[in-house]
Design a protein around this motif. Structure first.
Motif, PDB file in Angstrom:
ATOM      1  N   LEU A 133      -4.660   4.970   4.363  1.00 41.67           N
ATOM      2  CA  LEU A 133      -4.343   3.611   4.806  1.00 41.67           C
ATOM      3  C   LEU A 133      -5.620   2.830   5.081  1.00 41.67           C
ATOM      4  O   LEU A 133      -5.772   1.688   4.641  1.00 41.67           O
ATOM      5  CB  LEU A 133      -3.478   3.656   6.067  1.00 41.67           C
ATOM      6  CG  LEU A 133      -2.044   4.155   5.888  1.00 41.67           C
ATOM      7  CD1 LEU A 133      -1.418   4.460   7.246  1.00 41.67           C
ATOM      8  CD2 LEU A 133      -1.210   3.150   5.111  1.00 41.67           C
ATOM      9  N   GLY A 134      -6.550   3.458   5.801  1.00 43.24           N
ATOM     10  CA  GLY A 134      -7.800   2.795   6.147  1.00 43.24           C
ATOM     11  C   GLY A 134      -8.596   2.388   4.920  1.00 43.24           C
ATOM     12  O   GLY A 134      -9.211   1.319   4.883  1.00 43.24           O
ATOM     13  N   GLY A 135      -8.575   3.224   3.893  1.00 45.43           N
ATOM     14  CA  GLY A 135      -9.277   2.902   2.666  1.00 45.43           C
ATOM     15  C   GLY A 135      -8.743   1.651   1.989  1.00 45.43           C
ATOM     16  O   GLY A 135      -9.467   0.981   1.244  1.00 45.43           O
TER      17      GLY A 135
ATOM     18  N   LEU B 177      -4.566   7.852  16.128  1.00 44.38           N
ATOM     19  CA  LEU B 177      -4.316   7.122  14.891  1.00 44.38           C
ATOM     20  C   LEU B 177      -3.649   5.762  15.089  1.00 44.38           C
ATOM     21  O   LEU B 177      -3.481   5.024  14.124  1.00 44.38           O
ATOM     22  CB  LEU B 177      -3.439   7.970  13.960  1.00 44.38           C
ATOM     23  CG  LEU B 177      -4.018   9.320  13.545  1.00 44.38           C
ATOM     24  CD1 LEU B 177      -3.004  10.093  12.726  1.00 44.38           C
ATOM     25  CD2 LEU B 177      -5.314   9.126  12.779  1.00 44.38           C
ATOM     26  N   GLY B 178      -3.251   5.451  16.312  1.00 44.89           N
ATOM     27  CA  GLY B 178      -2.529   4.203  16.543  1.00 44.89           C
ATOM     28  C   GLY B 178      -1.127   4.222  15.976  1.00 44.89           C
ATOM     29  O   GLY B 178      -0.612   3.200  15.537  1.00 44.89           O
ATOM     30  N   LEU B 179      -0.499   5.400  15.998  1.00 41.63           N
ATOM     31  CA  LEU B 179       0.886   5.502  15.530  1.00 41.63           C
ATOM     32  C   LEU B 179       1.810   4.781  16.507  1.00 41.63           C
ATOM     33  O   LEU B 179       1.775   5.068  17.700  1.00 41.63           O
ATOM     34  CB  LEU B 179       1.334   6.964  15.458  1.00 41.63           C
ATOM     35  CG  LEU B 179       0.923   7.774  14.258  1.00 41.63           C
ATOM     36  CD1 LEU B 179       1.200   9.248  14.504  1.00 41.63           C
ATOM     37  CD2 LEU B 179       1.658   7.302  13.034  1.00 41.63           C
TER      38      LEU B 179
ATOM     39  N   ALA C  40      -0.213  17.141  12.227  1.00 41.57           N
ATOM     40  CA  ALA C  40      -1.316  16.332  12.744  1.00 41.57           C
ATOM     41  C   ALA C  40      -2.346  16.034  11.650  1.00 41.57           C
ATOM     42  O   ALA C  40      -2.768  14.883  11.476  1.00 41.57           O
ATOM     43  CB  ALA C  40      -1.977  17.034  13.929  1.00 41.57           C
ATOM     44  N   GLN C  41      -2.753  17.052  10.896  1.00 38.37           N
ATOM     45  CA  GLN C  41      -3.770  16.841   9.853  1.00 38.37           C
ATOM     46  C   GLN C  41      -3.231  15.983   8.708  1.00 38.37           C
ATOM     47  O   GLN C  41      -3.951  15.130   8.183  1.00 38.37           O
ATOM     48  CB  GLN C  41      -4.291  18.171   9.308  1.00 38.37           C
ATOM     49  CG  GLN C  41      -5.426  18.011   8.311  1.00 38.37           C
ATOM     50  CD  GLN C  41      -6.662  17.359   8.916  1.00 38.37           C
ATOM     51  OE1 GLN C  41      -7.026  17.639  10.057  1.00 38.37           O
ATOM     52  NE2 GLN C  41      -7.306  16.481   8.162  1.00 38.37           N
ATOM     53  N   ALA C  42      -1.985  16.192   8.321  1.00 34.46           N
ATOM     54  CA  ALA C  42      -1.404  15.372   7.250  1.00 34.46           C
ATOM     55  C   ALA C  42      -1.349  13.908   7.666  1.00 34.46           C
ATOM     56  O   ALA C  42      -1.603  13.008   6.861  1.00 34.46           O
ATOM     57  CB  ALA C  42      -0.027  15.894   6.872  1.00 34.46           C
ATOM     58  N   LEU C  43      -1.043  13.653   8.939  1.00 37.54           N
ATOM     59  CA  LEU C  43      -1.053  12.266   9.428  1.00 37.54           C
ATOM     60  C   LEU C  43      -2.469  11.701   9.467  1.00 37.54           C
ATOM     61  O   LEU C  43      -2.688  10.531   9.143  1.00 37.54           O
ATOM     62  CB  LEU C  43      -0.381  12.176  10.800  1.00 37.54           C
ATOM     63  CG  LEU C  43       1.140  12.257  10.768  1.00 37.54           C
ATOM     64  CD1 LEU C  43       1.696  12.488  12.164  1.00 37.54           C
ATOM     65  CD2 LEU C  43       1.735  10.996  10.147  1.00 37.54           C
ATOM     66  N   ARG C  44      -3.445  12.510   9.854  1.00 31.64           N
ATOM     67  CA  ARG C  44      -4.840  12.050   9.801  1.00 31.64           C
ATOM     68  C   ARG C  44      -5.215  11.649   8.374  1.00 31.64           C
ATOM     69  O   ARG C  44      -5.827  10.605   8.144  1.00 31.64           O
ATOM     70  CB  ARG C  44      -5.790  13.146  10.283  1.00 31.64           C
ATOM     71  CG  ARG C  44      -5.863  13.309  11.770  1.00 31.64           C
ATOM     72  CD  ARG C  44      -6.959  14.316  12.162  1.00 31.64           C
ATOM     73  NE  ARG C  44      -6.849  14.600  13.564  1.00 31.64           N
ATOM     74  CZ  ARG C  44      -6.274  15.704  14.079  1.00 31.64           C
ATOM     75  NH1 ARG C  44      -5.804  16.647  13.277  1.00 31.64           N
ATOM     76  NH2 ARG C  44      -6.210  15.871  15.381  1.00 31.64           N
ATOM     77  N   ASN C  45      -4.859  12.490   7.412  1.00 30.46           N
ATOM     78  CA  ASN C  45      -5.179  12.197   6.022  1.00 30.46           C
ATOM     79  C   ASN C  45      -4.467  10.932   5.545  1.00 30.46           C
ATOM     80  O   ASN C  45      -5.036  10.135   4.797  1.00 30.46           O
ATOM     81  CB  ASN C  45      -4.846  13.391   5.129  1.00 30.46           C
ATOM     82  CG  ASN C  45      -5.758  14.580   5.400  1.00 30.46           C
ATOM     83  OD1 ASN C  45      -6.825  14.444   6.013  1.00 30.46           O
ATOM     84  ND2 ASN C  45      -5.337  15.741   4.954  1.00 30.46           N
ATOM     85  N   THR C  46      -3.243  10.738   6.005  1.00 31.67           N
ATOM     86  CA  THR C  46      -2.507   9.508   5.688  1.00 31.67           C
ATOM     87  C   THR C  46      -3.252   8.310   6.261  1.00 31.67           C
ATOM     88  O   THR C  46      -3.394   7.279   5.594  1.00 31.67           O
ATOM     89  CB  THR C  46      -1.075   9.576   6.250  1.00 31.67           C
ATOM     90  OG1 THR C  46      -0.413  10.727   5.693  1.00 31.67           O
ATOM     91  CG2 THR C  46      -0.282   8.323   5.920  1.00 31.67           C
TER      92      THR C  46
ATOM     93  N   VAL D  97       0.870  -1.177   0.000  1.00 31.51           N
ATOM     94  CA  VAL D  97       0.000   0.000   0.000  1.00 31.51           C
ATOM     95  C   VAL D  97       0.907   1.228   0.000  1.00 31.51           C
ATOM     96  O   VAL D  97       1.744   1.381   0.891  1.00 31.51           O
ATOM     97  CB  VAL D  97      -0.921   0.023   1.242  1.00 31.51           C
ATOM     98  CG1 VAL D  97      -1.772   1.284   1.255  1.00 31.51           C
ATOM     99  CG2 VAL D  97      -1.773  -1.237   1.303  1.00 31.51           C
ATOM    100  N   HIS D  98       0.737   2.079  -0.987  1.00 26.34           N
ATOM    101  CA  HIS D  98       1.512   3.316  -1.089  1.00 26.34           C
ATOM    102  C   HIS D  98       0.542   4.479  -1.022  1.00 26.34           C
ATOM    103  O   HIS D  98      -0.327   4.620  -1.888  1.00 26.34           O
ATOM    104  CB  HIS D  98       2.301   3.358  -2.398  1.00 26.34           C
ATOM    105  CG  HIS D  98       3.280   2.244  -2.525  1.00 26.34           C
ATOM    106  ND1 HIS D  98       4.577   2.345  -2.083  1.00 26.34           N
ATOM    107  CD2 HIS D  98       3.137   0.987  -3.009  1.00 26.34           C
ATOM    108  CE1 HIS D  98       5.196   1.208  -2.313  1.00 26.34           C
ATOM    109  NE2 HIS D  98       4.343   0.358  -2.867  1.00 26.34           N
TER     110      HIS D  98
END
Length: 136
Positions: free
Chosen positions: A64-66, A103-105, A54-60, A29-30
């Motif tokens: 990933l979730g998709g 996000l479970g980082l 923070a927002q860029a990581l949320r969007n990432t 997954v990229h």
């Protein structure tokens, strides 16, 4: 999915990321570079590195979730930050910490690179995040 994150003996410590990721699986997954925009394309946290990270990581995470993945499946993160200087690491890491639980980082992060750039594609964009994950 098996992702093993570690830093081998002899590698520089402490750092806020693992130096090595070993993954087994067959689906790669990229996630393309994610920035601080909401789903309508509106800027979020203009001028605020912490908020943009923070927002860029949320969007990432949405990307990933998709694909049926999460940050536990990530083997590589790449951050591009405009006008980088070492004095900005506090704001950068605060943005990571603000969403780590949400996000479970993994902490430390998967293998990561932070690359300073003069500018990104829009003048208000301070950070862009790319992710690579491996799934079974």
């Amino acid at each position: 999915m098996g992702v093993q994150l570690f830093s081998a003996p002899g590698m520089m410590q402490p750092v806020p990321y693992h130096h090595v990721a070993v993954a087994s699986g067959s689906r790669h997954v990229h996630v393309a570079g994610q920035i601080s925009r909401d789903e309508a394309g509106r800027p979020v946290a203009t001028g605020d590195l912490r908020g943009q990270v923070a927002q860029a990581l949320r969007n990432t995470g949405y990307g990933l979730g998709g694909a049926g993945a999460g940050f536990a499946d990530v083997v590589r993160l790449t951050f591009y930050v405009t006008n980088w200087s070492p004095e900005r690491i506090g704001d950068f890491m605060a943005g990571v910490e603000d969403v780590a639980g949400e996000l479970g980082l993994p902490q430390p992060l998967p293998p990561s690179s932070l690359i300073g750039v003069d500018h990104l594609f829009e003048p208000d964009v301070l950070v862009e995040v790319e992710a690579t994950a491996i799934l079974d």
